[in-house]
Design an enzyme around this catalytic site. Structure first.
Site, PDB file in Angstrom:
ATOM      1  N   CYS A 113       0.873  -1.172   0.000  1.00 26.82           N
ATOM      2  CA  CYS A 113       0.000   0.000   0.000  1.00 26.82           C
ATOM      3  C   CYS A 113       0.913   1.225   0.000  1.00 26.82           C
ATOM      4  O   CYS A 113       1.619   1.462   0.985  1.00 26.82           O
ATOM      5  CB  CYS A 113      -0.841  -0.103   1.282  1.00 26.82           C
ATOM      6  SG  CYS A 113      -1.924   1.252   1.586  1.00 26.82           S
ATOM      7  N   CYS A 120      -2.082  14.772   3.876  1.00 26.61           N
ATOM      8  CA  CYS A 120      -3.169  14.789   2.898  1.00 26.61           C
ATOM      9  C   CYS A 120      -4.018  16.033   3.142  1.00 26.61           C
ATOM     10  O   CYS A 120      -4.288  16.379   4.291  1.00 26.61           O
ATOM     11  CB  CYS A 120      -4.042  13.538   3.061  1.00 26.61           C
ATOM     12  SG  CYS A 120      -5.387  13.423   1.843  1.00 26.61           S
ATOM     13  N   CYS A 124     -10.395  13.734   5.881  1.00 23.19           N
ATOM     14  CA  CYS A 124     -11.528  12.861   6.202  1.00 23.19           C
ATOM     15  C   CYS A 124     -11.559  12.659   7.720  1.00 23.19           C
ATOM     16  O   CYS A 124     -10.518  12.483   8.350  1.00 23.19           O
ATOM     17  CB  CYS A 124     -11.399  11.525   5.481  1.00 23.19           C
ATOM     18  SG  CYS A 124     -11.505  11.687   3.682  1.00 23.19           S
ATOM     19  N   GLY A 167      -2.193  10.200   1.575  1.00 23.15           N
ATOM     20  CA  GLY A 167      -2.416  11.153   0.491  1.00 23.15           C
ATOM     21  C   GLY A 167      -3.521  10.776  -0.473  1.00 23.15           C
ATOM     22  O   GLY A 167      -4.062   9.672  -0.434  1.00 23.15           O
ATOM     23  N   GLU A 168      -3.843  11.734  -1.336  1.00 25.16           N
ATOM     24  CA  GLU A 168      -4.865  11.527  -2.356  1.00 25.16           C
ATOM     25  C   GLU A 168      -4.158  11.469  -3.716  1.00 25.16           C
ATOM     26  O   GLU A 168      -3.690  12.490  -4.222  1.00 25.16           O
ATOM     27  CB  GLU A 168      -5.878  12.686  -2.304  1.00 25.16           C
ATOM     28  CG  GLU A 168      -6.838  12.754  -3.465  1.00 25.16           C
ATOM     29  CD  GLU A 168      -7.571  11.453  -3.780  1.00 25.16           C
ATOM     30  OE1 GLU A 168      -8.132  10.824  -2.867  1.00 25.16           O
ATOM     31  OE2 GLU A 168      -7.556  11.056  -4.969  1.00 25.16           O
ATOM     32  N   SER A 199      -6.821   4.345  -5.398  1.00 26.26           N
ATOM     33  CA  SER A 199      -7.978   4.649  -4.555  1.00 26.26           C
ATOM     34  C   SER A 199      -8.128   6.153  -4.418  1.00 26.26           C
ATOM     35  O   SER A 199      -7.155   6.865  -4.177  1.00 26.26           O
ATOM     36  CB  SER A 199      -7.776   4.015  -3.175  1.00 26.26           C
ATOM     37  OG  SER A 199      -8.852   4.347  -2.315  1.00 26.26           O
ATOM     38  N   SER A 222     -13.631   5.754  -2.424  1.00 26.59           N
ATOM     39  CA  SER A 222     -13.956   5.744  -0.994  1.00 26.59           C
ATOM     40  C   SER A 222     -15.336   6.361  -0.823  1.00 26.59           C
ATOM     41  O   SER A 222     -15.474   7.575  -0.803  1.00 26.59           O
ATOM     42  CB  SER A 222     -12.895   6.529  -0.226  1.00 26.59           C
ATOM     43  OG  SER A 222     -11.651   5.886  -0.369  1.00 26.59           O
ATOM     44  N   HIS A 224     -18.101   5.447   1.642  1.00 27.12           N
ATOM     45  CA  HIS A 224     -18.333   5.657   3.075  1.00 27.12           C
ATOM     46  C   HIS A 224     -19.715   6.163   3.488  1.00 27.12           C
ATOM     47  O   HIS A 224     -20.039   6.152   4.672  1.00 27.12           O
ATOM     48  CB  HIS A 224     -17.262   6.558   3.693  1.00 27.12           C
ATOM     49  CG  HIS A 224     -15.859   6.076   3.467  1.00 27.12           C
ATOM     50  ND1 HIS A 224     -15.511   4.741   3.532  1.00 27.12           N
ATOM     51  CD2 HIS A 224     -14.720   6.734   3.143  1.00 27.12           C
ATOM     52  CE1 HIS A 224     -14.223   4.613   3.273  1.00 27.12           C
ATOM     53  NE2 HIS A 224     -13.723   5.798   3.031  1.00 27.12           N
ATOM     54  N   ASN A 298     -10.981   1.444  11.348  1.00 23.24           N
ATOM     55  CA  ASN A 298      -9.784   1.168  12.154  1.00 23.24           C
ATOM     56  C   ASN A 298      -9.602   2.262  13.188  1.00 23.24           C
ATOM     57  O   ASN A 298      -9.829   3.432  12.894  1.00 23.24           O
ATOM     58  CB  ASN A 298      -8.536   1.114  11.265  1.00 23.24           C
ATOM     59  CG  ASN A 298      -8.466  -0.181  10.494  1.00 23.24           C
ATOM     60  OD1 ASN A 298      -8.619  -1.257  11.060  1.00 23.24           O
ATOM     61  ND2 ASN A 298      -8.270  -0.073   9.196  1.00 23.24           N
ATOM     62  N   CYS A 343      -5.499   0.527   7.015  1.00 27.61           N
ATOM     63  CA  CYS A 343      -6.059   1.653   6.259  1.00 27.61           C
ATOM     64  C   CYS A 343      -6.396   2.806   7.180  1.00 27.61           C
ATOM     65  O   CYS A 343      -7.068   2.629   8.191  1.00 27.61           O
ATOM     66  CB  CYS A 343      -7.349   1.221   5.558  1.00 27.61           C
ATOM     67  SG  CYS A 343      -7.036   0.586   3.936  1.00 27.61           S
TER      68      CYS A 343
HETATM   69  N1  SAH Z   1      -7.094   9.320  -0.471  1.00 29.05           N
HETATM   70  C1  SAH Z   1      -7.408   8.040  -1.011  1.00 29.05           C
HETATM   71  C2  SAH Z   1      -6.449   6.934  -0.639  1.00 29.05           C
HETATM   72  C3  SAH Z   1      -5.960   6.860   0.792  1.00 29.05           C
HETATM   73  S1  SAH Z   1      -6.911   6.137   2.053  1.00 29.05           S
HETATM   74  C4  SAH Z   1      -8.822   7.653  -0.670  1.00 29.05           C
HETATM   75  O1  SAH Z   1      -9.461   8.383   0.079  1.00 29.05           O
HETATM   76  O2  SAH Z   1      -9.331   6.671  -1.196  1.00 29.05           O
HETATM   77  C5  SAH Z   1      -7.210   4.456   1.647  1.00 29.05           C
HETATM   78  C6  SAH Z   1      -8.542   3.974   2.194  1.00 29.05           C
HETATM   79  O3  SAH Z   1      -8.562   3.914   3.640  1.00 29.05           O
HETATM   80  C7  SAH Z   1      -9.688   4.909   1.828  1.00 29.05           C
HETATM   81  O4  SAH Z   1     -10.803   4.152   1.437  1.00 29.05           O
HETATM   82  C8  SAH Z   1      -9.969   5.591   3.151  1.00 29.05           C
HETATM   83  O5  SAH Z   1     -11.251   6.148   3.200  1.00 29.05           O
HETATM   84  C9  SAH Z   1      -9.760   4.452   4.108  1.00 29.05           C
HETATM   85  N2  SAH Z   1      -9.633   4.863   5.511  1.00 29.05           N
HETATM   86  C10 SAH Z   1      -9.151   6.020   6.001  1.00 29.05           C
HETATM   87  N3  SAH Z   1      -9.193   6.014   7.342  1.00 29.05           N
HETATM   88  C11 SAH Z   1      -9.720   4.820   7.713  1.00 29.05           C
HETATM   89  C12 SAH Z   1      -9.988   4.216   8.985  1.00 29.05           C
HETATM   90  N4  SAH Z   1      -9.721   4.842  10.128  1.00 29.05           N
HETATM   91  N5  SAH Z   1     -10.521   2.970   8.972  1.00 29.05           N
HETATM   92  C13 SAH Z   1     -10.767   2.319   7.824  1.00 29.05           C
HETATM   93  N6  SAH Z   1     -10.516   2.832   6.608  1.00 29.05           N
HETATM   94  C14 SAH Z   1     -10.002   4.079   6.545  1.00 29.05           C
END
Ligand code: SAH
Length: 355
Positions: A113, A120, A124, A167-168, A199, A222, A224, A298, A343
């Protein structure tokens, strides 16, 4: 012509250049083009740490390359392994920033990964990286180096790469696409396109551009929450690019590249794990070729107390509701929590400050 899309403003760094660009660089440095082919292989297949390792390059060429800087700008600071076989690599960039990659073992595979940015900008609500704010973009060489240096450190081959670290990726578009091309290029790393996933939290114009690049890697969104208001609260990027616009771009991507898009879903108790969430998500997933990955949130220190992982039985029910609507839905097992490599747990502010 070489396009120095990388950090250097003078001569471009050879790492991260395409083959044609590397040939042009060799010529600029007074060498025949085939020396560029050799250099390209040393950098992107072997992953040399020093030009001394590139034994078939003439000394004078190596000296000129050294003058451009070392072949690799990341330094491996630490590799922590968890009992479940997962692990976390910590790297330092030339400017002293720290960046992480996570290793996720699986049946007959190992997934890395990778990060595309230090920190970032998207913030979020449930993500540790977001708490750092945005610090820097990585360049293509630094994205690839995570793969190359991790490969050298491990006994098993890394078979899959997911752009799900810090990061994004689509806000560091050029470096992301450049690194994707080299990951896929058989003369460089040579992974199959289905073994590489980008992602994104949702940047529709960049999703459309990516569809036109011809790389045809897998795309993960993502999601959510299927509801705009909830999503705007937990993923503020939604205020700029709505879920509707992101999903429309995801659908175009799926159709243009003939790939299924993964919809990622971190299950958060009472926020996005209700039956009505599952039903609305099923409608979305039914619109285009897709599958849903549900992962219980997580734990992240310093999170808003309202953000609690969904209990396992709730996650089970959520997935069953999706399946009942013919959605391909999976619960993703969380790995790497012990080393804070799961993640959303990647950060280099609190847990690595002592280094
Ligand atoms: N910026 C990108 C890639 C990085 S995060 C994105 O948002 O997709 C990779 C994944 O982990 C994303 O789906 C993100 O929403 C998720 N993620 C972030 N924090 C998390 C957490 N605390 N528990 C589970 N997944 C999480």
């Amino acid at each position: 012509m070489i396009t120095p899309s990388q950090k250097e403003t003078t001569a471009p760094r050879p790492k991260g250049l395409a083959l044609e660009e590397t040939r042009a660089l060799a010529k600029d440095l007074g060498e025949p083009a085939y020396r560029g082919d050799q250099l390209f292989g040393w950098l992107h297949k072997t992953g040399v740490q020093s030009y001394d390792e590139a034994t078939n390059l003439p000394k004078r060429f190596r000296a000129k390359l050294e003058a451009l800087g070392p072949p690799t700008t990341l330094a491996l600071v630490e590799f922590s392994e968890a009992p479940d076989g997962s692990g976390k690599f910590l790297f330092r960039t030339e400017s002293g920033e720290l960046v992480e990659s996570a290793l996720i073992p699986g049946e007959g595979r190992a997934t890395l990964c990778v990060s595309t940015q230090v920190g970032c900008p998207l913030d979020c609500a449930f993500c540790a990286t977001g708490k750092m704010g945005f610090r820097a973009n990585l360049d293509a060489g630094e994205i690839l180096d995570q793969y190359l240096m991790a490969s050298r450190r491990l006994d098993v081959p890394i078979t899959n790469v997911v752009y799900m670290g810090m990061g994004e990726p689509l806000l560091n578009y050029d470096a992301t696409v450049r690194s994707l091309r080299l990951l896929l290029d058989e003369r460089a790393i040579g992974l199959g396109r289905k073994r590489v996933t980008v992602s994104t939290a949702g940047v529709p114009p960049a999703i459309d551009r990516l569809a036109d690049e011809g790389v045809r890697v897998k795309l993960a969104i993502s999601v959510h929450s299927p509801f705009e208001d909830v999503r705007s609260r937990i993923a503020p990027v939604n205020r700029k690019y709505s879920l509707a616009d992101t999903l429309a771009a995801a659908e175009r991507y799926a159709r243009a590249t003939d790939t299924r898009v993964t919809l990622e879903y971190a299950a958060i108790a009472n926020i996005n794990d209700r039956d009505e969430d599952a039903r609305a998500l099923a409608k979305i997933a039914g619109r285009f070729p897709s599958k849903v990955n549900v992962i219980p949130l997580n734990p992240v220190p310093e999170l808003d107390e309202a953000l609690v992982p969904s209990p396992p039985e709730r996650v089970e029910r959520f997935v069953e509701l999706l399946r009942a609507k013919n959605v391909d839905a999976f619960v993703r097992k969380t790995v790497g929590r012990e080393v804070e490599a799961a993640c959303g747990q990647l950060t280099t502010t609190h847990n690595t400050r002592h280094l």
